[in-house]
Scaffold this motif. Structure first.
Motif, PDB file in Angstrom:
ATOM      1  N   GLU A   1       0.827  -1.218   0.000  1.00 19.95           N
ATOM      2  CA  GLU A   1       0.000   0.000   0.000  1.00 19.95           C
ATOM      3  C   GLU A   1       0.861   1.269   0.000  1.00 19.95           C
ATOM      4  OE1 GLU A   1      -3.411   0.436   0.294  1.00 19.95           O
ATOM      5  OE2 GLU A   1      -4.177  -1.565   0.764  1.00 19.95           O
ATOM      6  N   GLY A   2       2.193   1.097   0.090  1.00 25.24           N
ATOM      7  CA  GLY A   2       3.089   2.249   0.169  1.00 25.24           C
ATOM      8  C   GLY A   2       3.019   2.971   1.491  1.00 25.24           C
ATOM      9  N   ALA A   3       2.691   2.234   2.567  1.00 29.61           N
ATOM     10  CA  ALA A   3       2.470   2.859   3.871  1.00 29.61           C
ATOM     11  C   ALA A   3       3.725   2.936   4.742  1.00 29.61           C
ATOM     12  CB  ALA A   3       1.380   2.100   4.628  1.00 29.61           C
ATOM     13  N   SER A   4       4.845   2.396   4.267  1.00 30.24           N
ATOM     14  CA  SER A   4       6.116   2.435   5.014  1.00 30.24           C
ATOM     15  C   SER A   4       5.943   1.971   6.465  1.00 30.24           C
ATOM     16  CB  SER A   4       6.706   3.851   4.998  1.00 30.24           C
ATOM     17  OG  SER A   4       6.890   4.303   3.678  1.00 30.24           O
ATOM     18  N   PRO A   5       5.464   0.752   6.693  1.00 26.55           N
ATOM     19  CA  PRO A   5       5.244   0.284   8.064  1.00 26.55           C
ATOM     20  C   PRO A   5       6.549   0.034   8.800  1.00 26.55           C
ATOM     21  CG  PRO A   5       4.973  -1.523   6.531  1.00 26.55           C
ATOM     22  CD  PRO A   5       5.159  -0.281   5.689  1.00 26.55           C
ATOM     23  N   THR A   6       6.534   0.207  10.124  1.00 30.06           N
ATOM     24  CA  THR A   6       7.695  -0.054  10.962  1.00 30.06           C
ATOM     25  C   THR A   6       7.262  -0.804  12.215  1.00 30.06           C
ATOM     26  OG1 THR A   6       7.496   2.038  12.165  1.00 30.06           O
ATOM     27  CG2 THR A   6       8.872   2.047  10.187  1.00 30.06           C
ATOM     28  N   ALA A   7       8.213  -1.484  12.851  1.00 32.59           N
ATOM     29  CA  ALA A   7       7.952  -2.168  14.118  1.00 32.59           C
ATOM     30  C   ALA A   7       9.291  -2.394  14.823  1.00 32.59           C
ATOM     31  CB  ALA A   7       7.217  -3.482  13.898  1.00 32.59           C
ATOM     32  N   PRO A   8       9.898  -1.317  15.366  1.00 28.02           N
ATOM     33  CA  PRO A   8      11.208  -1.452  16.013  1.00 28.02           C
ATOM     34  C   PRO A   8      11.182  -2.442  17.178  1.00 28.02           C
ATOM     35  CG  PRO A   8      10.651   0.860  15.657  1.00 28.02           C
ATOM     36  CD  PRO A   8       9.415   0.068  15.364  1.00 28.02           C
ATOM     37  N   ALA A   9      12.251  -3.212  17.286  1.00 27.81           N
ATOM     38  CA  ALA A   9      12.442  -4.173  18.384  1.00 27.81           C
ATOM     39  C   ALA A   9      11.303  -5.185  18.472  1.00 27.81           C
ATOM     40  CB  ALA A   9      12.619  -3.444  19.717  1.00 27.81           C
ATOM     41  N   PHE A  10      10.713  -5.530  17.333  1.00 24.74           N
ATOM     42  CA  PHE A  10       9.641  -6.526  17.342  1.00 24.74           C
ATOM     43  C   PHE A  10      10.203  -7.911  17.662  1.00 24.74           C
ATOM     44  CE2 PHE A  10       7.236  -9.877  15.239  1.00 24.74           C
ATOM     45  CZ  PHE A  10       5.958  -9.626  15.692  1.00 24.74           C
ATOM     46  N   PRO A  11       9.531  -8.668  18.525  1.00 26.42           N
ATOM     47  CA  PRO A  11       8.337  -8.329  19.299  1.00 26.42           C
ATOM     48  C   PRO A  11       8.706  -8.012  20.745  1.00 26.42           C
ATOM     49  CG  PRO A  11       8.575 -10.702  19.154  1.00 26.42           C
ATOM     50  CD  PRO A  11       9.799 -10.112  18.498  1.00 26.42           C
ATOM     51  N   HIS A  12       8.011  -7.056  21.331  1.00 29.02           N
ATOM     52  CA  HIS A  12       8.232  -6.735  22.736  1.00 29.02           C
ATOM     53  C   HIS A  12       6.947  -6.196  23.351  1.00 29.02           C
ATOM     54  CE1 HIS A  12       8.649  -2.656  21.046  1.00 29.02           C
ATOM     55  NE2 HIS A  12       8.296  -2.229  22.254  1.00 29.02           N
ATOM     56  N   MET A  13       6.857  -6.264  24.681  1.00 26.23           N
ATOM     57  CA  MET A  13       5.740  -5.689  25.424  1.00 26.23           C
ATOM     58  C   MET A  13       6.298  -4.651  26.388  1.00 26.23           C
ATOM     59  SD  MET A  13       2.888  -7.502  27.921  1.00 26.23           S
ATOM     60  CE  MET A  13       3.999  -7.743  29.321  1.00 26.23           C
ATOM     61  N   SER A  14       5.995  -3.390  26.159  1.00 22.80           N
ATOM     62  CA  SER A  14       6.493  -2.334  27.035  1.00 22.80           C
ATOM     63  C   SER A  14       5.842  -2.412  28.407  1.00 22.80           C
ATOM     64  CB  SER A  14       6.252  -0.956  26.409  1.00 22.80           C
ATOM     65  OG  SER A  14       7.104  -0.750  25.309  1.00 22.80           O
ATOM     66  N   ILE A  15       6.649  -2.151  29.420  1.00 18.63           N
ATOM     67  CA  ILE A  15       6.189  -2.152  30.802  1.00 18.63           C
ATOM     68  C   ILE A  15       6.063  -0.726  31.330  1.00 18.63           C
ATOM     69  CG2 ILE A  15       6.764  -2.862  33.161  1.00 18.63           C
ATOM     70  CD1 ILE A  15       6.002  -5.198  31.437  1.00 18.63           C
ATOM     71  N   SER A  16       7.033   0.132  30.972  1.00 20.12           N
ATOM     72  CA  SER A  16       7.028   1.522  31.421  1.00 20.12           C
ATOM     73  C   SER A  16       7.578   2.428  30.335  1.00 20.12           C
ATOM     74  CB  SER A  16       7.899   1.708  32.680  1.00 20.12           C
ATOM     75  OG  SER A  16       7.354   1.036  33.787  1.00 20.12           O
ATOM     76  N   TYR A  17       7.003   3.621  30.212  1.00 21.50           N
ATOM     77  CA  TYR A  17       7.573   4.708  29.418  1.00 21.50           C
ATOM     78  C   TYR A  17       8.180   5.696  30.406  1.00 21.50           C
ATOM     79  CZ  TYR A  17       4.347   3.076  25.704  1.00 21.50           C
ATOM     80  OH  TYR A  17       3.656   2.328  24.778  1.00 21.50           O
ATOM     81  N   ILE A  18       9.476   5.974  30.261  1.00 21.09           N
ATOM     82  CA  ILE A  18      10.185   6.855  31.199  1.00 21.09           C
ATOM     83  C   ILE A  18      10.953   7.904  30.405  1.00 21.09           C
ATOM     84  CG2 ILE A  18      11.951   6.965  33.005  1.00 21.09           C
ATOM     85  CD1 ILE A  18      11.192   4.087  33.760  1.00 21.09           C
ATOM     86  N   ALA A  19      10.735   9.166  30.722  1.00 23.36           N
ATOM     87  CA  ALA A  19      11.320  10.280  29.977  1.00 23.36           C
ATOM     88  C   ALA A  19      12.843  10.259  30.060  1.00 23.36           C
ATOM     89  CB  ALA A  19      10.785  11.604  30.504  1.00 23.36           C
TER      90      ALA A  19
END
Length: 232
Positions: free
Chosen positions: A134-152
């Motif tokens: 579709e020309g959508a340029s999909p990405t998925a860095p570090a696939f596969p993973h489940m994030s636990i926390s987002y920390i600045a």
């Protein structure tokens, strides 16, 4: 105007203001998430880290997140294109936890890497290939993973390591003695005793609009795994 730092992310770019740390947001785009069945989702959410009360951290750290595996993200794809990319027959996908890790990116601050099972990889590759066409340029860095926390970033790698250490002390059980990489989540107690999860069953796929701060992200569509065909 506040200066901003720019980093790559699943959706292309994440902007974090250097003078307004609570501003940490993704650029517009859609993500496709594989989500646990409702019972397991509730168990995992219950043990995800919250903002610590004993030390100051950025307002952007430890937002409430939904446990998921990002199958793909795109800043170009439409919702219809993503729906077309999902296989017409979607069955529950087993997701097996592998290792607790500390990353260097806001959206991968503390996460559990996941085993590349045949079913999970096949679903991911099918969707990526369809969106590529579709020309959508999909990405998925570090696939596969489940994030636990987002920390600045301003809280530094020290805060991310501290979060991981606290998880090991309370929630995450690692099994180095087996010689195999695997972790188990301690998810509280039931009448039968302590509840542990070494995996989850991915029974839903969510299309999520990831724009702005995490708390403003919107779930646009949910697809429930069945043995039949996708509803039109």
């Amino acid at each position: 105007m506040a200066a901003a730092r720019e980093d790559s992310t699943d959706l292309g770019v994440i902007f974090c203001s250097s003078t307004s740390p609570s501003i940490c947001q993704a650029t517009p785009g859609l993500s496709l998430w594989l989500v646990p069945n409702p019972a397991q989702l509730q168990l995992i959410q219950k043990v995800l880290p919250k903002q610590p009360e004993t030390r100051p951290v950025s307002a952007a750290s430890y937002p409430e997140i939904t446990p998921h595996i990002t199958l793909t993200s795109s800043g170009k794809a439409t919702q219809d294109a993503i729906l077309r990319a999902i296989p017409s027959t979607f069955r529950p996908i087993p997701v097996e936890f592998q290792k607790l890790e500390v990353g260097d990116h806001y959206f991968r601050s503390v996460f559990i890497s996941v085993k590349k099972t045949t079913e999970l990889v096949a679903l991911h590759e099918h969707i990526m290939a369809a969106l590529d066409r579709e020309g959508a340029s999909p990405t998925a860095p570090a696939f596969p993973h489940m994030s636990i926390s987002y920390i600045a970033d301003e809280d530094g790698v020290a805060e991310r390591k501290k979060a991981a250490d606290e998880l090991r002390a309370t929630t995450v059980v690692e099994s180095p003695e087996t010689g195999l990489e695997s972790v188990v989540l301690r998810c509280g107690n039931s009448e039968e005793g302590c509840v542990y999860l070494a995996s989850f069953e991915g029974t839903e796929v969510w299309i999520v609009r990831c724009e702005g701060p995490v708390q403003d992200w919107q779930v646009l569509h949910k697809i429930i795994a069945t043995s039949g065909t996708l509803p039109s």
